[in-house]
Design a protein around this motif. Structure first.
Motif, PDB file in Angstrom:
ATOM      1  N   VAL A  50     105.385  16.994  88.187  1.00 48.78           N
ATOM      2  CA  VAL A  50     104.356  16.584  87.225  1.00 48.78           C
ATOM      3  C   VAL A  50     104.066  17.713  86.242  1.00 48.78           C
ATOM      4  O   VAL A  50     103.955  17.483  85.026  1.00 48.78           O
ATOM      5  CB  VAL A  50     103.061  16.170  87.958  1.00 48.78           C
ATOM      6  CG1 VAL A  50     101.940  15.902  86.950  1.00 48.78           C
ATOM      7  CG2 VAL A  50     103.295  14.931  88.806  1.00 48.78           C
ATOM      8  N   ALA A  51     103.970  18.942  86.745  1.00 46.75           N
ATOM      9  CA  ALA A  51     103.668  20.089  85.882  1.00 46.75           C
ATOM     10  C   ALA A  51     104.774  20.332  84.861  1.00 46.75           C
ATOM     11  O   ALA A  51     104.499  20.619  83.681  1.00 46.75           O
ATOM     12  CB  ALA A  51     103.455  21.335  86.741  1.00 46.75           C
ATOM     13  N   LEU A  52     106.038  20.210  85.296  1.00 46.30           N
ATOM     14  CA  LEU A  52     107.154  20.422  84.366  1.00 46.30           C
ATOM     15  C   LEU A  52     107.148  19.389  83.247  1.00 46.30           C
ATOM     16  O   LEU A  52     107.407  19.724  82.079  1.00 46.30           O
ATOM     17  CB  LEU A  52     108.477  20.371  85.128  1.00 46.30           C
ATOM     18  CG  LEU A  52     108.813  21.570  86.020  1.00 46.30           C
ATOM     19  CD1 LEU A  52     110.096  21.297  86.808  1.00 46.30           C
ATOM     20  CD2 LEU A  52     108.977  22.828  85.177  1.00 46.30           C
ATOM     21  N   LEU A  53     106.850  18.150  83.599  1.00 39.34           N
ATOM     22  CA  LEU A  53     106.818  17.102  82.583  1.00 39.34           C
ATOM     23  C   LEU A  53     105.625  17.266  81.652  1.00 39.34           C
ATOM     24  O   LEU A  53     105.736  17.038  80.443  1.00 39.34           O
ATOM     25  CB  LEU A  53     106.758  15.725  83.259  1.00 39.34           C
ATOM     26  CG  LEU A  53     108.012  15.310  84.037  1.00 39.34           C
ATOM     27  CD1 LEU A  53     107.759  14.019  84.809  1.00 39.34           C
ATOM     28  CD2 LEU A  53     109.201  15.122  83.094  1.00 39.34           C
ATOM     29  N   GLY A  56     106.038  21.466  80.445  1.00 40.25           N
ATOM     30  CA  GLY A  56     107.354  21.834  79.937  1.00 40.25           C
ATOM     31  C   GLY A  56     107.844  20.911  78.842  1.00 40.25           C
ATOM     32  O   GLY A  56     108.369  21.368  77.820  1.00 40.25           O
ATOM     33  N   LEU A  57     107.650  19.611  79.038  1.00 38.42           N
ATOM     34  CA  LEU A  57     108.105  18.629  78.057  1.00 38.42           C
ATOM     35  C   LEU A  57     106.963  18.036  77.243  1.00 38.42           C
ATOM     36  O   LEU A  57     107.189  17.184  76.379  1.00 38.42           O
ATOM     37  CB  LEU A  57     108.873  17.500  78.766  1.00 38.42           C
ATOM     38  CG  LEU A  57     110.152  17.938  79.498  1.00 38.42           C
ATOM     39  CD1 LEU A  57     110.799  16.754  80.198  1.00 38.42           C
ATOM     40  CD2 LEU A  57     111.136  18.585  78.524  1.00 38.42           C
ATOM     41  N   ASP A  58     105.759  18.457  77.547  1.00 38.75           N
ATOM     42  CA  ASP A  58     104.572  18.044  76.785  1.00 38.75           C
ATOM     43  C   ASP A  58     104.327  16.540  76.830  1.00 38.75           C
ATOM     44  O   ASP A  58     103.861  15.952  75.852  1.00 38.75           O
ATOM     45  CB  ASP A  58     104.684  18.519  75.330  1.00 38.75           C
ATOM     46  CG  ASP A  58     103.320  18.609  74.644  1.00 38.75           C
ATOM     47  OD1 ASP A  58     102.312  18.818  75.351  1.00 38.75           O
ATOM     48  OD2 ASP A  58     103.253  18.451  73.411  1.00 38.75           O
ATOM     49  N   TYR A  59     104.641  15.919  77.978  1.00 42.17           N
ATOM     50  CA  TYR A  59     104.328  14.504  78.149  1.00 42.17           C
ATOM     51  C   TYR A  59     102.866  14.361  78.557  1.00 42.17           C
ATOM     52  O   TYR A  59     102.391  15.090  79.430  1.00 42.17           O
ATOM     53  CB  TYR A  59     105.207  13.861  79.229  1.00 42.17           C
ATOM     54  CG  TYR A  59     106.669  13.757  78.871  1.00 42.17           C
ATOM     55  CD1 TYR A  59     107.085  13.602  77.553  1.00 42.17           C
ATOM     56  CD2 TYR A  59     107.641  13.796  79.863  1.00 42.17           C
ATOM     57  CE1 TYR A  59     108.425  13.491  77.232  1.00 42.17           C
ATOM     58  CE2 TYR A  59     108.997  13.692  79.555  1.00 42.17           C
ATOM     59  CZ  TYR A  59     109.373  13.545  78.233  1.00 42.17           C
ATOM     60  OH  TYR A  59     110.711  13.433  77.910  1.00 42.17           O
ATOM     61  N   PHE A 189     109.045   6.536  81.790  1.00 38.89           N
ATOM     62  CA  PHE A 189     109.377   6.271  83.193  1.00 38.89           C
ATOM     63  C   PHE A 189     109.351   7.519  84.059  1.00 38.89           C
ATOM     64  O   PHE A 189     109.046   7.458  85.261  1.00 38.89           O
ATOM     65  CB  PHE A 189     110.734   5.567  83.285  1.00 38.89           C
ATOM     66  CG  PHE A 189     111.931   6.453  83.027  1.00 38.89           C
ATOM     67  CD1 PHE A 189     112.619   7.038  84.065  1.00 38.89           C
ATOM     68  CD2 PHE A 189     112.380   6.682  81.719  1.00 38.89           C
ATOM     69  CE1 PHE A 189     113.725   7.832  83.840  1.00 38.89           C
ATOM     70  CE2 PHE A 189     113.485   7.476  81.474  1.00 38.89           C
ATOM     71  CZ  PHE A 189     114.161   8.058  82.532  1.00 38.89           C
ATOM     72  N   MET A 190     109.666   8.687  83.471  1.00 38.53           N
ATOM     73  CA  MET A 190     109.689   9.905  84.275  1.00 38.53           C
ATOM     74  C   MET A 190     108.286  10.332  84.690  1.00 38.53           C
ATOM     75  O   MET A 190     108.030  10.627  85.867  1.00 38.53           O
ATOM     76  CB  MET A 190     110.382  11.037  83.497  1.00 38.53           C
ATOM     77  CG  MET A 190     111.872  10.861  83.360  1.00 38.53           C
ATOM     78  SD  MET A 190     112.692  12.286  82.589  1.00 38.53           S
ATOM     79  CE  MET A 190     112.064  12.148  80.909  1.00 38.53           C
ATOM     80  N   MET A 191     107.358  10.372  83.746  1.00 37.67           N
ATOM     81  CA  MET A 191     105.995  10.763  84.076  1.00 37.67           C
ATOM     82  C   MET A 191     105.329   9.727  84.973  1.00 37.67           C
ATOM     83  O   MET A 191     104.594  10.073  85.908  1.00 37.67           O
ATOM     84  CB  MET A 191     105.183  10.968  82.805  1.00 37.67           C
ATOM     85  CG  MET A 191     103.722  11.388  83.064  1.00 37.67           C
ATOM     86  SD  MET A 191     103.564  12.930  84.013  1.00 37.67           S
ATOM     87  CE  MET A 191     103.620  14.145  82.681  1.00 37.67           C
ATOM     88  N   GLN A 192     105.575   8.462  84.724  1.00 37.16           N
ATOM     89  CA  GLN A 192     105.007   7.417  85.572  1.00 37.16           C
ATOM     90  C   GLN A 192     105.497   7.571  87.014  1.00 37.16           C
ATOM     91  O   GLN A 192     104.716   7.465  87.969  1.00 37.16           O
ATOM     92  CB  GLN A 192     105.392   6.029  85.033  1.00 37.16           C
ATOM     93  CG  GLN A 192     104.700   5.650  83.732  1.00 37.16           C
ATOM     94  CD  GLN A 192     105.327   4.436  83.089  1.00 37.16           C
ATOM     95  OE1 GLN A 192     105.872   4.513  81.989  1.00 37.16           O
ATOM     96  NE2 GLN A 192     105.274   3.305  83.751  1.00 37.16           N
TER      97      GLN A 192
END
Length: 300
Positions: A50-53, A56-59, A189-192
């Motif tokens: 969750v932290a990386l998304l 890191g990716l600013d989602y 879909f990744m963050m969800q």
């Protein structure tokens, strides 16, 4: 090749590795402890995802709603129940027969997906599920002294009931996780999937800790003593679950679980290549059917 297909195959491969590691843990702790580590030691890695998304990716982080928590609770508890039923089944004679029945999960997921989410699968997909299911059942009973005839004779046995109930719970869990992830409505879909995984694995860890504290307090010490390999189980298990959740956000649970039968091929390969176990004709036939079912699934 579609994204969900690659994710599912990777998740199946990682789950096979997790299973191998958990079997090793069974030598230093009980079934309860070996089951707990996949949840408890997976929490830090779920947080990292969750932290990386997020950073890191600013989602953006989604805002969970009541529906999300309801589905997560249903799915998480169903998954624990499914594991408990499998463990209980292993204490019975002909447990391989029950294991075969537990592999009806994709078919049951198709039914629950239709009931709860309105997910429909085509006739070709149902055929693919059926072909793979027969292959998995053959592999499950191939090394059993009882054989395939016992599978038919045991339809109304307690072992078969436990296996079917386990498959039911796994099917409900798969559909529940898909529903939970979809209920977030974004951002992608990744963050969800990552948020769903984190919520589920935290809940499962709390439930397992409470259970162990009352029923098997000695397991906590054994888990701490084996923290290194437990951490590996947590990493591989959480990563595999992250893959399942991403795939089931993109595709119906039944289709994902049907393709996930490829795990049996990985398990079979490990038995042959790593442990040098003998291969019989029934197992080869089962592998061929699983591959055929997967090909049908991907072509329809």
């Amino acid at each position: 090749m579609e994204t969900w297909v690659l994710i599912t195959i990777t998740a199946a491969f990682l789950q096979n590795i997790r299973s191998v590691l958990q079997k090793h843990l069974k030598g230093v702790m009980g079934t309860t402890g070996a089951t707990f580590v996949r949840f408890g030691f997976g929490v830090p890695f779920a947080l990292v995802f969750v932290a990386l998304l997020a950073f890191g990716l600013d989602y953006p982080l989604p805002r969970p709603n009541a529906s999300f928590f309801g589905w997560v609770m249903l799915a998480a508890l169903a998954q624990i129940a499914a594991q408990a039923l499998l463990i209980q089944m292993f204490s019975h004679r002909n447990f391989t027969v029950g294991t075969a029945y537990s592999r009806t999960e994709p078919a049951q997921a198709a039914l629950f997906g239709l009931i709860f989410l309105g997910d429909r699968v085509g006739a070709g997909t149902l055929v693919a599920i059926a072909i793979s299911l027969v292959g998995v059942v053959l592999i499950s009973v191939a090394r059993s002294a009882a054989g395939a005839q016992a599978l038919l004779r045991s339809v109304f046995s307690r072992t078969a009931a436990l296996g079917l109930a386990s498959g039911t719970m796994f099917g409900i869990a798969a559909v529940g996780y898909r529903a939970a992830s979809l209920s977030l409505g974004g951002p992608n879909f990744m963050m969800q999937a990552a948020v769903t995984l984190l919520a589920a694995i935290v809940l499962q860890t709390i439930v397992m800790l409470i259970w162990m504290s009352f029923k098997a307090p000695g397991e906590l010490g054994r888990v701490r003593a084996a923290w290194k390999i437990s951490a590996m189980v947590g990493l591989v298990g959480a990563t595999a679950s992250f893959g399942w959740f991403m795939a089931m956000t993109l595709q119906t649970a039944a289709v994902v679980k049907a393709l996930a039968q490829v795990e049996m091929i990985f398990t079979f390969a490990s038995s042959v290549l790593v442990f040098r176990e003998h291969v019989n004709k029934i197992e080869i036939a089962g592998c061929i059917l699983i591959v055929a079912g997967i090909l049908v699934l991907l072509l329809v």
